[in-house]
Design an enzyme around this catalytic site. Structure first.
Site, mmCIF file in Angstrom:
data_model
loop_
_atom_site.group_PDB
_atom_site.id
_atom_site.type_symbol
_atom_site.label_atom_id
_atom_site.label_comp_id
_atom_site.label_asym_id
_atom_site.label_seq_id
_atom_site.Cartn_x
_atom_site.Cartn_y
_atom_site.Cartn_z
ATOM 1 N N VAL A 73 0.719 -1.384 -0.052
ATOM 2 C CA VAL A 73 -0.310 0.015 0.075
ATOM 3 C C VAL A 73 0.687 1.851 -0.145
ATOM 4 O O VAL A 73 0.890 2.393 -0.854
ATOM 5 C CB VAL A 73 -0.951 0.119 1.408
ATOM 6 C CG1 VAL A 73 -2.109 1.290 1.370
ATOM 7 C CG2 VAL A 73 -2.077 -1.260 1.002
ATOM 8 N N CYS A 74 1.616 1.314 0.930
ATOM 9 C CA CYS A 74 2.948 1.786 0.941
ATOM 10 C C CYS A 74 3.035 2.433 -0.399
ATOM 11 O O CYS A 74 3.633 3.909 -0.984
ATOM 12 C CB CYS A 74 3.554 2.144 2.323
ATOM 13 S SG CYS A 74 3.319 1.957 3.577
ATOM 14 N N THR A 75 3.589 1.876 -1.648
ATOM 15 C CA THR A 75 4.647 1.982 -2.376
ATOM 16 C C THR A 75 3.444 3.062 -3.041
ATOM 17 O O THR A 75 3.756 3.543 -4.524
ATOM 18 C CB THR A 75 4.557 0.521 -3.151
ATOM 19 O OG1 THR A 75 5.601 -0.097 -1.873
ATOM 20 C CG2 THR A 75 5.367 0.505 -4.135
#
Length: 224
Positions: A44-46
């Site tokens: 998700v962060c990516t």
């Protein structure tokens, strides 16, 4: 401890992908956004950092400086950027904004960003998905906290920045689902006479069962 709206945001100096960064100096006299992430090399962060890279120009157009933060080292951040830029979310954009390193969780503690439900392999808590919007006076204008499993809508972040920048200089508030250029609400602190002087385009008062005349609608005063 959670930050309080309207208070000066804590200052810090930390390493980042663009070198040593002092937060207050970085803000200078601009609007700024600090958004945190649980960890590098996570799905998700990516997608989020790629999405911000793809719309970075939109923040710049609004005079907003952007910085990300993660509880990993700068060395990891630099390697991670290659993955971020390779995703479809980045839309072939590059990550030019700084990614701040906070491996000791010092900034996370300072800003109340730790998520007790999410921990790394060593059992240390990770940062949640926090968004802090800071005004040019270095005061906290808005904060939103998301759990690790929910990616943010950066279109919403831009929308609230538009609202914050408008309402900081005009005597209006923005209604539900408002977007830039749409009609606004006259703030309750203005009398009808003051509102007529303040808004040459006028305003309309909605009739409601209570008979109270508090729903006053006016065009966006910044529209030509």
């Amino acid at each position: 401890m959670a930050l309080v709206l309207g208070t000066t945001v804590p200052d810090f100096t930390a390493d980042s992908t663009t070198g040593s960064l002092n937060w207050h100096s970085y803000i200078d006299n601009s609007w700024a956004v600090l958004f945190s992430h649980p960890a590098d090399f996570t799905p998700v962060c990516t997608t989020e950092l790629g999405a911000v890279a793809s719309i970075h120009d939109e923040f710049t157009k609004r005079g907003v400086k952007v910085a990300a933060l993660s509880c990993d080292t700068t060395e990891h951040h630099i390697e991670w950027i290659k993955d971020i830029e390779a995703t479809s979310y980045a839309e072939k954009s590059t990550v030019t904004y700084p990614i701040i390193s906070d491996p000791n969780r010092e900034i996370a503690v300072l800003y109340g960003m730790l998520d007790p439900a999410e921990k790394d392999k060593q059992g240390l808590p990770l940062t949640c998905r926090a968004v802090f919007v800071v005004n040019p006076q270095k005061k906290l204008a808005l904060s939103i906290l998301y759990p690790a499993t929910t990616g943010r809508s950066f279109a919403e972040v831009l929308r609230v920045i538009d609202s914050l920048q408008l309402t900081a200089t005009q005597s209006v508030a923005t209604p539900a689902n408002w977007t830039k250029g749409k009609t606004c609400m006259v703030v309750p602190t203005l009398s009808d006479n003051e509102a007529r002087e303040r808004f040459p385009k006028g305003f309309e008062t909605s009739e409601v069962p209570s008979g109270k005349s508090y729903l006053r609608i006016t065009p966006d005063p910044t529209n030509d």
